[in-house]
Design a protein around this motif. Structure first.
Motif, PDB file in Angstrom:
ATOM      1  N   MET A  53       1.344   9.642   4.517  1.00 45.66           N
ATOM      2  CA  MET A  53       1.636   8.367   5.008  1.00 45.66           C
ATOM      3  C   MET A  53       0.865   7.541   4.713  1.00 45.66           C
ATOM      4  SD  MET A  53       2.248   7.399   8.920  1.00 45.66           S
ATOM      5  CE  MET A  53       0.668   6.932   9.530  1.00 45.66           C
ATOM      6  N   ILE A  54      -0.270   7.525   4.526  1.00 47.25           N
ATOM      7  CA  ILE A  54      -1.543   6.468   3.816  1.00 47.25           C
ATOM      8  C   ILE A  54      -1.085   6.165   2.540  1.00 47.25           C
ATOM      9  CG2 ILE A  54      -4.086   6.005   3.511  1.00 47.25           C
ATOM     10  CD1 ILE A  54      -4.387   7.725   5.775  1.00 47.25           C
ATOM     11  N   GLY A  55      -0.764   7.268   1.723  1.00 46.50           N
ATOM     12  CA  GLY A  55      -0.562   7.201   0.302  1.00 46.50           C
ATOM     13  C   GLY A  55       0.624   6.378   0.169  1.00 46.50           C
ATOM     14  N   ALA A  56       1.575   6.519   1.034  1.00 46.35           N
ATOM     15  CA  ALA A  56       3.055   5.686   0.633  1.00 46.35           C
ATOM     16  C   ALA A  56       2.586   4.457   1.043  1.00 46.35           C
ATOM     17  CB  ALA A  56       3.784   6.475   1.826  1.00 46.35           C
ATOM     18  N   ALA A  57       1.899   4.171   2.123  1.00 46.88           N
ATOM     19  CA  ALA A  57       1.556   2.507   2.368  1.00 46.88           C
ATOM     20  C   ALA A  57       0.851   2.147   1.284  1.00 46.88           C
ATOM     21  CB  ALA A  57       0.780   2.568   3.701  1.00 46.88           C
ATOM     22  N   VAL A  58      -0.046   2.540   0.734  1.00 51.08           N
ATOM     23  CA  VAL A  58      -0.815   2.043  -0.382  1.00 51.08           C
ATOM     24  C   VAL A  58      -0.023   2.002  -1.387  1.00 51.08           C
ATOM     25  CG1 VAL A  58      -2.601   2.583  -1.952  1.00 51.08           C
ATOM     26  CG2 VAL A  58      -3.108   2.879   0.403  1.00 51.08           C
ATOM     27  N   GLY A  59       0.723   2.791  -1.635  1.00 48.30           N
ATOM     28  CA  GLY A  59       1.627   2.693  -2.992  1.00 48.30           C
ATOM     29  C   GLY A  59       2.484   1.508  -2.862  1.00 48.30           C
ATOM     30  N   ALA A  60       3.397   1.511  -1.573  1.00 49.89           N
ATOM     31  CA  ALA A  60       4.113   0.418  -1.304  1.00 49.89           C
ATOM     32  C   ALA A  60       3.489  -1.071  -1.659  1.00 49.89           C
ATOM     33  CB  ALA A  60       4.816   0.401  -0.197  1.00 49.89           C
ATOM     34  N   SER A 103      -5.392  -9.309  -1.262  1.00 53.69           N
ATOM     35  CA  SER A 103      -4.335  -8.100  -0.495  1.00 53.69           C
ATOM     36  C   SER A 103      -4.959  -6.767  -0.311  1.00 53.69           C
ATOM     37  CB  SER A 103      -3.451  -7.958  -1.946  1.00 53.69           C
ATOM     38  OG  SER A 103      -2.748  -9.072  -2.371  1.00 53.69           O
ATOM     39  N   VAL A 104      -5.998  -6.336  -1.064  1.00 53.10           N
ATOM     40  CA  VAL A 104      -6.595  -5.391  -0.675  1.00 53.10           C
ATOM     41  C   VAL A 104      -7.179  -5.332   0.626  1.00 53.10           C
ATOM     42  CG1 VAL A 104      -8.698  -3.633  -1.345  1.00 53.10           C
ATOM     43  CG2 VAL A 104      -7.059  -4.598  -3.044  1.00 53.10           C
ATOM     44  N   GLU A 105      -7.886  -6.405   0.877  1.00 55.15           N
ATOM     45  CA  GLU A 105      -8.563  -6.484   2.441  1.00 55.15           C
ATOM     46  C   GLU A 105      -7.455  -6.572   3.392  1.00 55.15           C
ATOM     47  OE1 GLU A 105     -10.641 -10.288   1.930  1.00 55.15           O
ATOM     48  OE2 GLU A 105     -12.245  -9.511   0.868  1.00 55.15           O
ATOM     49  N   GLU A 106      -6.252  -7.319   3.211  1.00 55.17           N
ATOM     50  CA  GLU A 106      -5.157  -7.225   4.083  1.00 55.17           C
ATOM     51  C   GLU A 106      -4.742  -5.781   4.194  1.00 55.17           C
ATOM     52  OE1 GLU A 106      -2.256  -9.842   2.864  1.00 55.17           O
ATOM     53  OE2 GLU A 106      -3.376 -11.615   3.227  1.00 55.17           O
ATOM     54  N   MET A 107      -4.642  -4.965   3.239  1.00 57.62           N
ATOM     55  CA  MET A 107      -4.170  -3.477   3.469  1.00 57.62           C
ATOM     56  C   MET A 107      -5.012  -2.831   4.049  1.00 57.62           C
ATOM     57  SD  MET A 107      -2.315  -2.346  -0.209  1.00 57.62           S
ATOM     58  CE  MET A 107      -3.776  -2.158  -1.093  1.00 57.62           C
ATOM     59  N   ALA A 108      -6.693  -2.963   3.747  1.00 63.23           N
ATOM     60  CA  ALA A 108      -7.632  -2.324   4.826  1.00 63.23           C
ATOM     61  C   ALA A 108      -7.462  -2.809   6.443  1.00 63.23           C
ATOM     62  CB  ALA A 108      -9.009  -2.850   4.066  1.00 63.23           C
ATOM     63  N   ASP A 149      -4.886  -3.585   7.729  1.00 60.96           N
ATOM     64  CA  ASP A 149      -3.586  -2.763   8.018  1.00 60.96           C
ATOM     65  C   ASP A 149      -3.885  -1.359   8.464  1.00 60.96           C
ATOM     66  OD1 ASP A 149      -2.258  -5.280   8.057  1.00 60.96           O
ATOM     67  OD2 ASP A 149      -1.174  -4.820   6.477  1.00 60.96           O
ATOM     68  N   MET A 150      -4.558  -0.755   7.514  1.00 60.61           N
ATOM     69  CA  MET A 150      -4.692   0.593   7.543  1.00 60.61           C
ATOM     70  C   MET A 150      -5.886   0.932   8.808  1.00 60.61           C
ATOM     71  SD  MET A 150      -2.983   2.074   5.443  1.00 60.61           S
ATOM     72  CE  MET A 150      -3.494   3.835   5.958  1.00 60.61           C
ATOM     73  N   GLU A 151      -6.696   0.193   9.096  1.00 62.42           N
ATOM     74  CA  GLU A 151      -7.468   0.180  10.181  1.00 62.42           C
ATOM     75  C   GLU A 151      -6.881   0.189  11.345  1.00 62.42           C
ATOM     76  OE1 GLU A 151     -11.541  -2.165  12.153  1.00 62.42           O
ATOM     77  OE2 GLU A 151     -10.914  -2.331  10.088  1.00 62.42           O
ATOM     78  N   PHE A 152      -5.767  -0.674  11.537  1.00 61.43           N
ATOM     79  CA  PHE A 152      -4.846  -0.749  12.856  1.00 61.43           C
ATOM     80  C   PHE A 152      -3.979   0.351  13.001  1.00 61.43           C
ATOM     81  CE2 PHE A 152      -0.808  -1.812  14.391  1.00 61.43           C
ATOM     82  CZ  PHE A 152      -1.196  -2.219  15.506  1.00 61.43           C
ATOM     83  N   ILE A 153      -3.470   0.965  11.956  1.00 59.96           N
ATOM     84  CA  ILE A 153      -2.735   2.143  11.885  1.00 59.96           C
ATOM     85  C   ILE A 153      -3.683   3.263  12.226  1.00 59.96           C
ATOM     86  CG2 ILE A 153      -1.573   3.747  10.701  1.00 59.96           C
ATOM     87  CD1 ILE A 153      -0.409   1.545   8.712  1.00 59.96           C
ATOM     88  N   MET A 154      -4.870   3.476  11.719  1.00 59.89           N
ATOM     89  CA  MET A 154      -5.567   4.664  12.226  1.00 59.89           C
ATOM     90  C   MET A 154      -6.069   4.578  13.661  1.00 59.89           C
ATOM     91  SD  MET A 154      -5.570   6.496   9.473  1.00 59.89           S
ATOM     92  CE  MET A 154      -6.898   7.762   9.814  1.00 59.89           C
ATOM     93  N   GLU A 155      -6.199   3.312  14.066  1.00 56.63           N
ATOM     94  CA  GLU A 155      -6.675   3.194  15.534  1.00 56.63           C
ATOM     95  C   GLU A 155      -5.494   3.731  16.365  1.00 56.63           C
ATOM     96  OE1 GLU A 155      -8.907   2.479  18.723  1.00 56.63           O
ATOM     97  OE2 GLU A 155      -9.670   2.421  16.796  1.00 56.63           O
ATOM     98  N   LYS A 156      -4.229   3.426  15.926  1.00 59.94           N
ATOM     99  CA  LYS A 156      -3.026   3.797  16.838  1.00 59.94           C
ATOM    100  C   LYS A 156      -2.888   5.334  16.804  1.00 59.94           C
ATOM    101  CE  LYS A 156      -1.951  -0.294  18.286  1.00 59.94           C
ATOM    102  NZ  LYS A 156      -2.323  -0.498  19.767  1.00 59.94           N
TER     103      LYS A 156
END
Length: 79
Positions: free
Chosen positions: A1-8, A35-40, A42-49
């Motif tokens: 899931m994380i890989g897909a988000a990073v790839g997208a 963009s990388v900071e925004e992805m980070a 977003d990933m932090e938010f997803i990991m928290e959820k």
């Protein structure tokens, strides 16, 4: 899931960069870093959820076990 988000996100970044070929290298690097900071973030938010879901899962399972073990007459009725 994380890989897909990073790839997208990387794919979208490349498409955006193709449109902005005329920008200078420092500007491109600044946008890429943003963009990388925004992805980070977003990933932090997803990991928290995901962590929240993992913490709640045992409680939900226990509730379902309790509800399933009730006699049919004792179960709450949903109308």
């Amino acid at each position: 899931m994380i890989g897909a988000a990073v790839g997208a996100a990387f794919s979208l970044l490349i498409k955006r960069e193709e449109k902005q070929d005329r920008l200078s290298l420092p500007m491109k690097l600044k946008q890429w870093r943003q963009s990388v900071e925004e992805m980070a973030e977003d990933m932090e938010f997803i990991m928290e959820k995901i962590k929240d879901i993992a913490e709640k899962t045992p409680e939900v399972i226990e509730f379902i076990k309790e509800a399933y073990s009730w006699k049919e007459d004792d179960r709450p009725r949903i109308k």
